[in-house]
Design a protein around this motif. Structure first.
Motif, mmCIF file in Angstrom:
data_model
loop_
_atom_site.group_PDB
_atom_site.id
_atom_site.type_symbol
_atom_site.label_atom_id
_atom_site.label_comp_id
_atom_site.label_asym_id
_atom_site.label_seq_id
_atom_site.Cartn_x
_atom_site.Cartn_y
_atom_site.Cartn_z
ATOM 1 N N VAL A 242 0.844 -1.202 0.000
ATOM 2 C CA VAL A 242 0.000 0.000 0.000
ATOM 3 C C VAL A 242 0.878 1.250 0.000
ATOM 4 O O VAL A 242 0.580 2.239 -0.657
ATOM 5 C CB VAL A 242 -0.940 0.007 1.216
ATOM 6 C CG1 VAL A 242 -1.665 1.348 1.342
ATOM 7 C CG2 VAL A 242 -1.943 -1.129 1.112
ATOM 8 N N LEU A 243 1.966 1.182 0.743
ATOM 9 C CA LEU A 243 2.908 2.292 0.838
ATOM 10 C C LEU A 243 4.240 1.890 0.223
ATOM 11 O O LEU A 243 4.645 0.735 0.275
ATOM 12 C CB LEU A 243 3.129 2.691 2.300
ATOM 13 C CG LEU A 243 1.902 3.189 3.068
ATOM 14 C CD1 LEU A 243 2.260 3.445 4.526
ATOM 15 C CD2 LEU A 243 1.330 4.450 2.423
ATOM 16 N N GLY A 244 4.922 2.864 -0.354
ATOM 17 C CA GLY A 244 6.235 2.632 -0.934
ATOM 18 C C GLY A 244 7.058 3.897 -0.857
ATOM 19 O O GLY A 244 6.670 4.880 -0.210
ATOM 20 N N LEU A 245 8.186 3.874 -1.515
ATOM 21 C CA LEU A 245 9.070 5.027 -1.563
ATOM 22 C C LEU A 245 9.410 5.337 -3.010
ATOM 23 O O LEU A 245 9.743 4.431 -3.792
ATOM 24 C CB LEU A 245 10.358 4.764 -0.777
ATOM 25 C CG LEU A 245 10.229 4.656 0.747
ATOM 26 C CD1 LEU A 245 11.553 4.195 1.338
ATOM 27 C CD2 LEU A 245 9.811 5.999 1.341
ATOM 28 N N LEU A 249 12.852 9.434 -2.277
ATOM 29 C CA LEU A 249 12.540 9.080 -0.889
ATOM 30 C C LEU A 249 11.324 9.823 -0.355
ATOM 31 O O LEU A 249 11.225 10.092 0.844
ATOM 32 C CB LEU A 249 13.749 9.287 0.025
ATOM 33 C CG LEU A 249 14.958 8.394 -0.271
ATOM 34 C CD1 LEU A 249 16.060 8.619 0.760
ATOM 35 C CD2 LEU A 249 14.563 6.919 -0.298
ATOM 36 N N ARG A 250 10.405 10.131 -1.234
ATOM 37 C CA ARG A 250 9.096 10.601 -0.797
ATOM 38 C C ARG A 250 8.168 9.398 -0.698
ATOM 39 O O ARG A 250 8.279 8.445 -1.479
ATOM 40 C CB ARG A 250 8.520 11.642 -1.766
ATOM 41 C CG ARG A 250 9.273 12.961 -1.737
ATOM 42 C CD ARG A 250 8.680 13.978 -2.698
ATOM 43 N NE ARG A 250 9.410 15.237 -2.634
ATOM 44 C CZ ARG A 250 9.128 16.224 -1.799
ATOM 45 N NH1 ARG A 250 8.100 16.099 -0.972
ATOM 46 N NH2 ARG A 250 9.848 17.317 -1.779
ATOM 47 N N ILE A 251 7.239 9.458 0.242
ATOM 48 C CA ILE A 251 6.314 8.352 0.449
ATOM 49 C C ILE A 251 5.337 8.276 -0.720
ATOM 50 O O ILE A 251 4.820 9.303 -1.184
ATOM 51 C CB ILE A 251 5.548 8.533 1.767
ATOM 52 C CG1 ILE A 251 6.532 8.612 2.946
ATOM 53 C CG2 ILE A 251 4.558 7.390 1.987
ATOM 54 C CD1 ILE A 251 5.891 9.078 4.236
ATOM 55 N N ALA A 252 5.092 7.077 -1.196
ATOM 56 C CA ALA A 252 4.123 6.844 -2.272
ATOM 57 C C ALA A 252 2.970 6.015 -1.716
ATOM 58 O O ALA A 252 3.178 5.077 -0.942
ATOM 59 C CB ALA A 252 4.775 6.112 -3.440
ATOM 60 N N VAL A 253 1.757 6.360 -2.103
ATOM 61 C CA VAL A 253 0.558 5.609 -1.721
ATOM 62 C C VAL A 253 -0.018 4.984 -2.985
ATOM 63 O O VAL A 253 -0.178 5.664 -4.007
ATOM 64 C CB VAL A 253 -0.491 6.528 -1.054
ATOM 65 C CG1 VAL A 253 -1.766 5.744 -0.738
ATOM 66 C CG2 VAL A 253 0.074 7.157 0.215
#
Length: 304
Positions: A242-245, A249-253
């Motif tokens: 569900v979450l990644g980078l 290095l910004r959070i990805a949804v």
């Protein structure tokens, strides 16, 4: 014994060795849990019904969902994803089909209403509940981290508490570092790198965990550049894809994530938020971030 099968007993060691061989079907850290998921589904059916039979109609629905939800990101059509392990597992000597069909072909499977099952002697041995639990634990722990393994077991109809408490499994080939989790938590100020949660109970951190970016079971090292401190919720969401980078290095949804309540929609607010490690803290290495993006994150990401 099953009618027509020679009277030979498959030992516990042989059962676990034959199932362990499924782990060799991966290269360069690429995830391919399709065959283990099919075996786990068959074990779930054996526990519930007394037979490991999996009709193609069930596989094309249930197995395809398991591969979609717990496998790596893929653009392959669901029926085709299910056809690969359903036909190819025969070559491992642990799976049979009730009629001969070509490898990977969906149409013959549907037209013939083909039924698959574990090889008869193997199925007979796995009627032993303790051995079946050990086999399921071996498979799930080889393919998934502890945050995801219970979900997989529940999805195939096995009790996670029973399976993950099973004894007699093959020991891990690699040993985890006992000091790595504490070092990761300390480096990230004992707070979630995504949301900042920093719960403590007395002097003990509670609800914040050391998370591997590249999973330990797929060669992820116990090194500072492969670790994040994450709260229990975001650790789970990170390991489920569900979450990644992003590369910066910004959070990805994941755009596949949905929620209907304000509490669940808070996850959307993480999208695009930068990691802010304290000075001197080693950020996740690009090689590990790339692995997570390719093998775990359920892309595409939300648009900004």
């Amino acid at each position: 014994m099953i009618h027509g099968v020679a009277e030979r007993v498959v030992s516990q060691d042989e059962v676990l060795a034959r199932l362990s061989s499924l782990r060799s079907h991966r290269a360069g850290g690429t995830r391919s849990p399709h065959k283990p998921l099919l075996v786990l589904l068959a074990l779930g059916r054996l526990s519930a019904t007394g037979t490991s039979e999996v009709p193609w109609a069930t596989a094309v629905e249930k197995l395809a969902d398991l591969i979609r939800d717990y496998g790596p990101p893929s653009s392959t059509q669901p029926a085709q994803s299910a056809a690969y392990p359903f036909t190819r597992l025969r070559s491992d000597g642990i799976w049979t089909l009730d009629r001969d069909v070509p490898m990977d072909r969906v149409r013959p499977l549907a037209a013939g209403a083909v039924v698959g099952r574990l090889e008869p002697l193997l199925e007979e041995a796995l009627r032993n509940a303790d051995l079946a639990a050990s086999a399921a634990r071996l498979l799930v722990e080889a393919e998934f981290p502890p945050t995801v393994a219970p979900d997989v077991l529940a999805a195939v109809g096995l009790d996670p508490d029973v399976v993950l408490g099973a004894a007699g499994r093959e020991p891990l080939r690699r040993h985890r570092s006992g000091s790595w989790p504490a070092a990761v938590l300390e480096a990230w100020d004992r707070q979630c790198a995504f949301c900042g949660f920093d719960g403590q109970l007395g002097a003990a951190v509670v609800g914040v965990e050391a998370a591997h970016v590249r999973w330990f079971t797929f060669g992820g090292p116990d090194e500072p550049d492969n670790g994040l401190a994450l709260c229990s919720l975001h650790h789970k969401l990170f390991d489920r894809g569900v979450l990644g980078l992003a590369d910066d290095l910004r959070i990805a949804v994941s755009a596949r994530y949905t929620s209907r309540t304000p509490a669940g929609k808070v996850v959307y607010d993480l999208h695009g938020r930068p990691l802010r490690p304290r000075p001197g803290t080693t950020p996740p290495a690009a090689v590990h971030v790339d692995w997570h993006s390719e093998q775990v994150f359920k892309g595409p990401a939300l648009t900004t």
